[in-house]
Enzyme design. Structure first.
Site, PDB file in Angstrom:
ATOM      1  N   VAL A 180      -5.749   4.997   1.150  1.00 33.81           N
ATOM      2  CA  VAL A 180      -6.843   4.649   0.233  1.00 33.81           C
ATOM      3  C   VAL A 180      -6.380   3.700  -0.856  1.00 33.81           C
ATOM      4  O   VAL A 180      -5.442   4.007  -1.598  1.00 33.81           O
ATOM      5  CB  VAL A 180      -7.429   5.909  -0.449  1.00 33.81           C
ATOM      6  CG1 VAL A 180      -8.634   5.531  -1.297  1.00 33.81           C
ATOM      7  CG2 VAL A 180      -7.826   6.946   0.577  1.00 33.81           C
TER       8      VAL A 180
ATOM      9  N   GLY B  87      -3.738 -12.954   6.313  1.00 34.05           N
ATOM     10  CA  GLY B  87      -3.287 -11.675   6.853  1.00 34.05           C
ATOM     11  C   GLY B  87      -4.013 -10.477   6.271  1.00 34.05           C
ATOM     12  O   GLY B  87      -3.629  -9.334   6.495  1.00 34.05           O
TER      13      GLY B  87
ATOM     14  N   GLU C   1      -8.626  -8.493   9.816  1.00 34.87           N
ATOM     15  CA  GLU C   1      -8.350  -8.372  11.243  1.00 34.87           C
ATOM     16  C   GLU C   1      -9.112  -9.453  12.015  1.00 34.87           C
ATOM     17  O   GLU C   1     -10.067 -10.034  11.505  1.00 34.87           O
ATOM     18  CB  GLU C   1      -8.829  -6.998  11.748  1.00 34.87           C
ATOM     19  CG  GLU C   1      -8.288  -5.812  10.997  1.00 34.87           C
ATOM     20  CD  GLU C   1      -6.803  -5.582  11.247  1.00 34.87           C
ATOM     21  OE1 GLU C   1      -6.326  -5.910  12.336  1.00 34.87           O
ATOM     22  OE2 GLU C   1      -6.115  -5.096  10.324  1.00 34.87           O
TER      23      GLU C   1
ATOM     24  N   ASP D 112     -14.526   0.634   6.898  1.00 36.08           N
ATOM     25  CA  ASP D 112     -13.218   0.916   6.291  1.00 36.08           C
ATOM     26  C   ASP D 112     -13.396   1.546   4.905  1.00 36.08           C
ATOM     27  O   ASP D 112     -12.756   2.542   4.571  1.00 36.08           O
ATOM     28  CB  ASP D 112     -12.414  -0.390   6.204  1.00 36.08           C
ATOM     29  CG  ASP D 112     -11.056  -0.178   5.586  1.00 36.08           C
ATOM     30  OD1 ASP D 112     -10.139   0.253   6.306  1.00 36.08           O
ATOM     31  OD2 ASP D 112     -10.914  -0.425   4.371  1.00 36.08           O
TER      32      ASP D 112
ATOM     33  N   LYS E  30     -12.398   5.495   3.506  1.00 37.76           N
ATOM     34  CA  LYS E  30     -11.713   5.776   2.245  1.00 37.76           C
ATOM     35  C   LYS E  30     -12.571   6.651   1.334  1.00 37.76           C
ATOM     36  O   LYS E  30     -12.055   7.522   0.630  1.00 37.76           O
ATOM     37  CB  LYS E  30     -11.337   4.464   1.579  1.00 37.76           C
ATOM     38  CG  LYS E  30     -10.224   3.762   2.363  1.00 37.76           C
ATOM     39  CD  LYS E  30     -10.173   2.283   2.127  1.00 37.76           C
ATOM     40  CE  LYS E  30      -8.970   1.669   2.854  1.00 37.76           C
ATOM     41  NZ  LYS E  30      -9.009   0.188   2.814  1.00 37.76           N
TER      42      LYS E  30
ATOM     43  N   GLY F  37      -2.912  -6.191   2.725  1.00 32.93           N
ATOM     44  CA  GLY F  37      -1.586  -6.711   3.036  1.00 32.93           C
ATOM     45  C   GLY F  37      -0.612  -5.572   3.271  1.00 32.93           C
ATOM     46  O   GLY F  37      -0.873  -4.422   2.925  1.00 32.93           O
TER      47      GLY F  37
END
Lengths: 412, 412
Positions: B124, B178, B181, B192, B196, B293
């Site tokens: 998280v 980066g 996805e 996502d 969390k 990252g």
């Protein structure tokens, strides 16, 4: 364990009376205040006279009371009280940064001897859980720096100054809002930030230092010239408690800083506090919350009380590592020094000068200076020098010597 | 206790290889990686082939290994791995939010049964120690709300959008850096952030919810019209995971929000995450750090490993209180809905309309709407609706009914 806590409260100012409301009326934390000791019977208070005692022994001799919450201003009286509480086998919660900064190791030894906890989250950066995070989350010796705005009064004054309010008016406003004391010396000369820095250094690096080993430069001498310089460069001025570990040395001091937009403290305004933590393997983290006023302190004190329900105590896990560290003033940093007396700048001892400005009534220089020379200027004791640290890392002497021939300083 | 930890590492991407560097080369944490298991023998890696195993049993059957660090993408494989690790009596550190959000209670029961720890700070808000703070510092049931920017990819895209970059270019940039996805659905549709939020609700309030009980509205439908609206009103758009406790109900959802300058998340830009915590007796606190990252995740995983040295485990102290709570969609909130098809706005079911705009190719309304009606719009599944929450508290139905006759809404 999940003990019901019986609290003896010493001091019934804003924080104390707020605590009473929350604990005794909400019942949420499973902790109640049994006895309240105050000093002056004649003072008008929110509870009837019968609710108060006037002798701390009414708390210390009461076997039912297992926690003493110490909320008095007088750090000498608090020192005696806390020692007696430990000896009586009671946990202590305090937010008295001066007391703790000056006597921590002695008080800790006494707490350990009597197998009780000593919690003081409220002593540093108001409501921000920084002590707890340094203890628990950053529990290894990989931290490299901790710095922060730890004094709400001066941050309020500086914020107002950045927005064009003059120092005297900003101070008066802070006093009116209840952030600043009638005698603001401890705040504006950086002593309060220094007491907090002592605690940050202890919990970040495991190193015990005394307040008088750390140099503090205050904000009292900052004039409209420095505000104008900040505006011109896109800086804001923030009073920072700052400590960095370089090798086996800890460089720590309190001073006003010019911070640029990339600094996490840039947008931390008014009564807010912020602490920024950086480690070898961890990203820079910022913790933000209110720092001045009774409410933030009460909130931290409540969290400490809540932690006592689970027998929490600080473990000081970095103390062994801290024994190999030493405090150092052997470092160089970028500073701005402004003064109405240009001749003073000649004597300041800059290693290298980046900028030099002189008009009929004001002069300033920016450049690299050794911290020892900066400290020797004793800026708090004189009226003619404004010292503000510029952006840039602290540098060890060996680096400065090795690179002084050909180095580019990026000051803005 | 201060155990030397022997780690079995599963997965050797950026986070895994970074961990290896830190643990095995620095030796600072008193923990070393003994065995590394990867899936594809043919992949080029920073260590020679002999450094790797290809069977998790090489870790699970090794009695010397006491910690499994799980860093694989596949949440189904991770689920099996973690269960087997617990059964083998090994602690597990994971940053796999999907796995944990979907199976937390089951995995916890198994960890407890086998007397091992399950730590997942990295799952998280990247490097921010929010789980630890909700567990330790906010250890009582007085929290009222937790909300935050918990997804670095979408915050990067939204930040760039606020600064004038179009959605597709911003997404491409995030992928190049980066953060995002190749298939960004989990990020941009708010899944996502929802995983969390499941963990935040568990640790803030003690309430177990499943991801599919929470509604998530993503950022994919936000157009230049919404960006222009934000600019006009002085707002920025942030995707927030948000949960508030009102009475014995927890209202939780993920949605883009217009936030104004007074909102602590206003200045949280690009790949940064932030979590804001508020309690009955505590001031609003903000925790800020990098969220996207490999480095922020590695830093959180390292802190978990460091905590295992002291036998740390989450205590879930609010679980009893959480049993009396229930998740609710029975609340009202202020929203903006924009669409090229004005007729859709007629069917949206606003309780009260504050603003209504219509041009030839675009229309929007702002107003008060019930969350159930908002969720029923299924905005992620259709291409013509941009939904963004406006400033304002969540309101329970009884209040809306009682006050609807004569209420002033302060939306900006």
């Amino acid at each position: 364990m999940n003990t019901h806590l019986k609290i003896g409260l010493v001091g019934f100012g804003c924080v104390g009376s707020g605590l009473y409301e929350v604990l005794n009326k909400s019942g949420l934390l499973g902790a109640t205040i049994k006895t309240i000791v105050v000093k002056h019977p004649e003072k008008k208070r929110s509870l009837p006279k019968e609710a108060f005692s006037y002798e701390v022994k009414d708390i210390l001799d009461d076997p039912e009371i297992n926690v003493v919450v110490e909320l008095i201003n007088d750090s000498v009286a608090a020192y005696e009280l806390v020692k007696r509480a430990f000896k009586a086998g009671k946990h202590v919660v305090s937010a008295n940064k001066k007391l703790i900064a000056e006597h921590l190791d002695e008080l800790l030894a006494l707490a350990t001897e009597n197998q009780v906890s000593f919690l003081y989250e409220g002593a540093v950066a108001g409501s921000i859980p920084i002590i707890r995070n340094l203890e628990e989350y950053y529990n290894n010796d990989s931290l490299t720096s901790v710095e922060g705005i730890t004094n709400g009064t001066t941050n309020y004054i500086l914020t107002q100054s950045n927005f064009g309010v003059d120092y005297a008016s900003a101070l008066a406003q802070a006093q009116e809002l209840g952030f600043a004391e009638a005698d603001p010396t401890l705040d504006v000369d950086g002593f309060d930030s220094k007491f907090k820095l002592v605690l940050l250094i202890k919990h970040a690096f495991g190193l015990s230092v005394e307040p008088n080993q750390l140099h503090n430069i205050g904000i009292r001498r900052i004039t409209e010239k420095e505000i104008a310089y900040a505006t011109e460069k896109g800086f804001r001025i923030k009073l920072l408690s700052r400590a960095e570990k370089i090798g086996q040395e800890v460089c720590g001091f309190v001073a006003p800083h010019f911070v640029d937009r990339t600094h996490p403290a840039f947008e931390v305004n008014n009564e807010f506090n912020a602490v920024i933590v950086q480690g070898l393997f961890s990203d820079r983290q910022l913790f933000l919350g209110k720092g001045a006023g009774s409410y933030p302190t009460a909130s931290a004190v409540l969290s400490d009380i809540s932690a006592l329900k689970f027998d929490y105590r600080y473990e000081y896990r970095k103390s062994d590592a801290g024994k190999n560290l030493q405090l150092s003033e052997q470092f160089y940093l970028n500073v701005y020094i402004g003064t109405p007396h240009a001749v003073t700048l000649e004597e300041a001892g800059f290693e290298e000068v980046y900028e030099s400005f002189r008009s009929r009534d004001y002069a300033y220089k920016t450049g690299l200076i050794s911290f020892e020379k900066l400290a020797a200027l004793q800026t708090n004791a004189r009226e003619d020098l404004a010292v503000i640290v510029l952006p840039g890392a602290l540098q060890k002497p060996e680096l400065v010597v090795a690179e002084s021939a050909n180095v580019e300083f990026n000051t803005h």
